[in-house]
Every structure is written in C-alpha cells, then in structure tokens.
Design a protein around this motif. Sequence first.
Motif, PDB file in Angstrom:
ATOM      1  N   SER A 197       0.829  -1.216   0.000  1.00  0.00           N
ATOM      2  CA  SER A 197       0.000   0.000   0.000  1.00  0.00           C
ATOM      3  C   SER A 197       0.855   1.254   0.000  1.00  0.00           C
ATOM      4  O   SER A 197       0.530   2.243  -0.675  1.00  0.00           O
ATOM      5  CB  SER A 197      -0.945  -0.007   1.208  1.00  0.00           C
ATOM      6  N   THR A 198       1.961   1.232   0.745  1.00  0.00           N
ATOM      7  CA  THR A 198       2.846   2.396   0.758  1.00  0.00           C
ATOM      8  C   THR A 198       3.505   2.582  -0.604  1.00  0.00           C
ATOM      9  O   THR A 198       3.653   3.710  -1.082  1.00  0.00           O
ATOM     10  CB  THR A 198       3.914   2.240   1.856  1.00  0.00           C
ATOM     11  N   THR A 199       3.881   1.489  -1.247  1.00  0.00           N
ATOM     12  CA  THR A 199       4.467   1.573  -2.589  1.00  0.00           C
ATOM     13  C   THR A 199       3.476   2.200  -3.562  1.00  0.00           C
ATOM     14  O   THR A 199       3.840   3.079  -4.362  1.00  0.00           O
ATOM     15  CB  THR A 199       4.878   0.174  -3.081  1.00  0.00           C
ATOM     16  N   ILE A 200       2.220   1.775  -3.492  1.00  0.00           N
ATOM     17  CA  ILE A 200       1.196   2.346  -4.369  1.00  0.00           C
ATOM     18  C   ILE A 200       0.974   3.813  -4.029  1.00  0.00           C
ATOM     19  O   ILE A 200       0.795   4.653  -4.928  1.00  0.00           O
ATOM     20  CB  ILE A 200      -0.104   1.532  -4.257  1.00  0.00           C
ATOM     21  N   GLY A 201       0.991   4.152  -2.740  1.00  0.00           N
ATOM     22  CA  GLY A 201       0.848   5.547  -2.337  1.00  0.00           C
ATOM     23  C   GLY A 201       1.962   6.423  -2.892  1.00  0.00           C
ATOM     24  O   GLY A 201       1.721   7.555  -3.337  1.00  0.00           O
ATOM     25  N   LEU A 202       3.192   5.922  -2.880  1.00  0.00           N
ATOM     26  CA  LEU A 202       4.314   6.663  -3.464  1.00  0.00           C
ATOM     27  C   LEU A 202       4.122   6.828  -4.964  1.00  0.00           C
ATOM     28  O   LEU A 202       4.366   7.898  -5.530  1.00  0.00           O
ATOM     29  CB  LEU A 202       5.625   5.922  -3.189  1.00  0.00           C
ATOM     30  N   LEU A 203       3.676   5.770  -5.615  1.00  0.00           N
ATOM     31  CA  LEU A 203       3.471   5.795  -7.057  1.00  0.00           C
ATOM     32  C   LEU A 203       2.435   6.849  -7.444  1.00  0.00           C
ATOM     33  O   LEU A 203       2.592   7.541  -8.463  1.00  0.00           O
ATOM     34  CB  LEU A 203       3.043   4.406  -7.522  1.00  0.00           C
ATOM     35  N   LEU A 204       1.392   6.972  -6.641  1.00  0.00           N
ATOM     36  CA  LEU A 204       0.314   7.911  -6.960  1.00  0.00           C
ATOM     37  C   LEU A 204       0.569   9.325  -6.441  1.00  0.00           C
ATOM     38  O   LEU A 204      -0.265  10.212  -6.627  1.00  0.00           O
ATOM     39  CB  LEU A 204      -1.008   7.391  -6.378  1.00  0.00           C
ATOM     40  N   GLY A 205       1.715   9.539  -5.805  1.00  0.00           N
ATOM     41  CA  GLY A 205       2.020  10.860  -5.274  1.00  0.00           C
ATOM     42  C   GLY A 205       1.282  11.186  -3.995  1.00  0.00           C
ATOM     43  O   GLY A 205       1.257  12.355  -3.573  1.00  0.00           O
ATOM     44  N   LEU A 206       0.680  10.186  -3.355  1.00  0.00           N
ATOM     45  CA  LEU A 206       0.000  10.418  -2.078  1.00  0.00           C
ATOM     46  C   LEU A 206       1.003  10.628  -0.954  1.00  0.00           C
ATOM     47  O   LEU A 206       0.693  11.267   0.052  1.00  0.00           O
ATOM     48  CB  LEU A 206      -0.908   9.224  -1.744  1.00  0.00           C
ATOM     49  N   TYR A 207       2.208  10.054  -1.107  1.00  0.00           N
ATOM     50  CA  TYR A 207       3.305  10.255  -0.154  1.00  0.00           C
ATOM     51  C   TYR A 207       4.540  10.671  -0.928  1.00  0.00           C
ATOM     52  O   TYR A 207       4.702  10.341  -2.106  1.00  0.00           O
ATOM     53  CB  TYR A 207       3.649   8.964   0.615  1.00  0.00           C
ATOM     54  N   GLU A 208       5.430  11.380  -0.239  1.00  0.00           N
ATOM     55  CA  GLU A 208       6.735  11.704  -0.796  1.00  0.00           C
ATOM     56  C   GLU A 208       7.749  10.697  -0.262  1.00  0.00           C
ATOM     57  O   GLU A 208       7.708  10.335   0.913  1.00  0.00           O
ATOM     58  CB  GLU A 208       7.158  13.113  -0.379  1.00  0.00           C
ATOM     59  N   PRO A 209       8.666  10.226  -1.086  1.00  0.00           N
ATOM     60  CA  PRO A 209       9.711   9.343  -0.563  1.00  0.00           C
ATOM     61  C   PRO A 209      10.647  10.113   0.362  1.00  0.00           C
ATOM     62  O   PRO A 209      10.940  11.293   0.129  1.00  0.00           O
ATOM     63  CB  PRO A 209      10.437   8.861  -1.819  1.00  0.00           C
ATOM     64  N   ASP A 210      11.105   9.452   1.423  1.00  0.00           N
ATOM     65  CA  ASP A 210      12.094  10.058   2.317  1.00  0.00           C
ATOM     66  C   ASP A 210      13.480  10.058   1.672  1.00  0.00           C
ATOM     67  O   ASP A 210      14.341  10.864   2.045  1.00  0.00           O
ATOM     68  CB  ASP A 210      12.134   9.298   3.648  1.00  0.00           C
ATOM     69  N   ALA A 211      13.692   9.141   0.754  1.00  0.00           N
ATOM     70  CA  ALA A 211      14.938   9.080  -0.003  1.00  0.00           C
ATOM     71  C   ALA A 211      14.624   8.426  -1.338  1.00  0.00           C
ATOM     72  O   ALA A 211      13.615   7.744  -1.492  1.00  0.00           O
ATOM     73  CB  ALA A 211      16.003   8.286   0.755  1.00  0.00           C
ATOM     74  N   GLY A 212      15.503   8.649  -2.304  1.00  0.00           N
ATOM     75  CA  GLY A 212      15.270   8.070  -3.622  1.00  0.00           C
ATOM     76  C   GLY A 212      14.250   8.879  -4.411  1.00  0.00           C
ATOM     77  O   GLY A 212      13.901  10.006  -4.053  1.00  0.00           O
ATOM     78  N   ALA A 213      13.759   8.279  -5.502  1.00  0.00           N
ATOM     79  CA  ALA A 213      12.860   9.000  -6.403  1.00  0.00           C
ATOM     80  C   ALA A 213      11.828   8.050  -6.997  1.00  0.00           C
ATOM     81  O   ALA A 213      12.072   6.862  -7.153  1.00  0.00           O
ATOM     82  CB  ALA A 213      13.658   9.661  -7.522  1.00  0.00           C
ATOM     83  N   VAL A 214      10.661   8.629  -7.311  1.00  0.00           N
ATOM     84  CA  VAL A 214       9.595   7.912  -8.009  1.00  0.00           C
ATOM     85  C   VAL A 214       9.143   8.785  -9.174  1.00  0.00           C
ATOM     86  O   VAL A 214       8.907   9.988  -8.987  1.00  0.00           O
ATOM     87  CB  VAL A 214       8.401   7.615  -7.081  1.00  0.00           C
ATOM     88  N   GLU A 215       9.035   8.208 -10.358  1.00  0.00           N
ATOM     89  CA  GLU A 215       8.579   8.952 -11.527  1.00  0.00           C
ATOM     90  C   GLU A 215       7.565   8.138 -12.305  1.00  0.00           C
ATOM     91  O   GLU A 215       7.648   6.905 -12.361  1.00  0.00           O
ATOM     92  CB  GLU A 215       9.758   9.302 -12.463  1.00  0.00           C
TER      93      GLU A 215
END
Length: 319
Positions: A57-75
């Motif tokens: 769920s957290t991975t999906i949240g990062l993917l959808l921009g619902l959360y910001e990663p504390d490190a690294g990047a998602v595009e």
Amino acid sequence: MTQRGQQRGQRGQRGSAVSFTGAVRTYGAVRAVDGVDLDIAPGETVALLGRNGAGKSTTIGLLLGLYEPDAGAVELFGAPPERSVRAGRVGAMLQDARPVPRVTVGELVTFVASRYPAPMPVARALELAGIAGLAGRRVDRLSGGQVQRVRFALALAGDPALLVLDEPTAALDVEARHAFWDSMRAYARRGHTVLFSTHYLEEADAHADRIVILDRGRIVADGTGEDLRRAAGGNLVGIDLAGRDPDSLALLPGVRSVDVQDGRALLRTDDSDATVIALAELGAIRGLEVTPASLDDSFLALTAAGPETLTESHDLEPR
C-alpha cells in the motif's frame, strides 16, 4: 524475441511508465518501503504481491504521489507522480474509497470523466466495468461487489495510460472476477500499462506479464510466475520418513530446504532427478511423490527468506 524482451526494448526506446530508484518511506523506526528499485515499461501488466504489512500500500501511495519518498525517487512517464496524475495519465482503483451518497452511478462516472482532458466515453467505461445496467442506481445502495465495479469504472473514466488497481477483485464473486479480468486484459491490449496488487496468486500468474514480490519493504523477486517457481526451487519431493533423520536429507543433491510434517519430509529441490536418485541409493523412497512447486509454494518460500537472501532472488531475469 519474447514478449518481455520486446517490453524491455520499449522501455529503452520510450522511457519508463513507472520508475522507482532507491525509494524509501519510513514511519518512525519502520521502513515501509526500503530502497525499492522498480522499472515498468509502457504496455506492461505487472502484479504486486506481498504479505500484509509488506509495503504494497505504501508503494502504491508513493506511485500515486500520495506520499513523498524520504529518499530516492519515483517517476511516472519521466515526471513526478503528481504531475502525471494532474495531467490525467493515471487512473486508480483503491481499497479505501467510499461510496458517494445520493448520486447515481452514471452521474458519478460522468463527473469523474469530465475532470480528465481526454476521457473514455462514459458508456464504454460502464460497459468495461460490467455495470451498464446500473447507471441509474444510487451508488450508496449497491452491494459491495457492485461498488467495487463502480470503482473500476471510475479508474477507467479518464482513459489513463497507467491503471493502478489495489486488490481489484476483493468482494467480487467468481463470475464477476472472470468478467473483470476479461475487461482488464482488453484495456491492457490497447497498449495501456497496468499495475495491480492482489492476494490471489493465481490471478497474478494468469494475468500479469511480471510478478513483483515485496517483503519487509524490499523487492525479493521480480519475474514471471515460472521464474518465481524456479527461484524458490523448481520441484517438491515428498517421502515417508520412516524413522530417518531429516537433517541428512538437506545434504542431498539439489535440495534447498526440508519441511517435516506428520512423518513425511517435503524436499524443495532444484534438481528433482538428482534428488530422487540419491534417495533411491539410500533406500529412502517410501511413499515417493514428485510435484512441481506451485506459485503459492514459491511465494511462501521467497517471503520466508531472510534479508541475506534478497539479493539472490531479486533479479530473476536480466533486464
């Protein structure tokens, strides 16, 4: 060239639909997502598996921009997730969405479609979701399975390039599940990218080009169902112990692990022929049974592995 090889070529030529690079998301001392690297090509259908609390769920949240990663990047499509979402390139079907009161299915899907720059015709979205006959019904008076199909129609409404489905067949009966996957495959065949999470391993095996397994916030396996079965040990060899020391069985050729239950030993092996020959030489083939490892077996083996095995099982096929 194989389908996966073609998809890698697409990734190189057209960029990635989804890209995680060393993504980390923490909650206090808990690393819900722990250095995830993931690349999904345009047009791929990828299943995301993991136990409860594995980080899906957290991975999906990062993917959808619902959360910001504390490190690294998602595009997404080479841009930050929120930009791709605002541009209407992403549709999502999430578990925790609640029915909107006092509106009909048709009104709700029409409203959501109107928020997108190039939406799918509402009638088509309702048809793909299997709810064309419910257009005049109030959403808050539908059954759980019907509401789930409304969520699917809403995810489709914008005709997005990337469709994200979180446990999409939860609450659906068997017939509705089959109809859903028929619709999803029809959508994917039009060149759309699909990422879905599920607890139904047979769904992942049947409908995904790749299966990504998360455990403890990290990717522990990434490949086809057959890749995963091979990575966890290709076959299971069962014998009656008949008083034999099970520890000695772990030393036999090909054997990765030994599980003992009710007087029987189940040997997970990379080379069942060599294992059976060695058992025969020991005179230990009483009640012999050889079966291919199922995806369930592989999933349990991979998610039971300790952190030291992660780098061994992650890349099941070169990319």
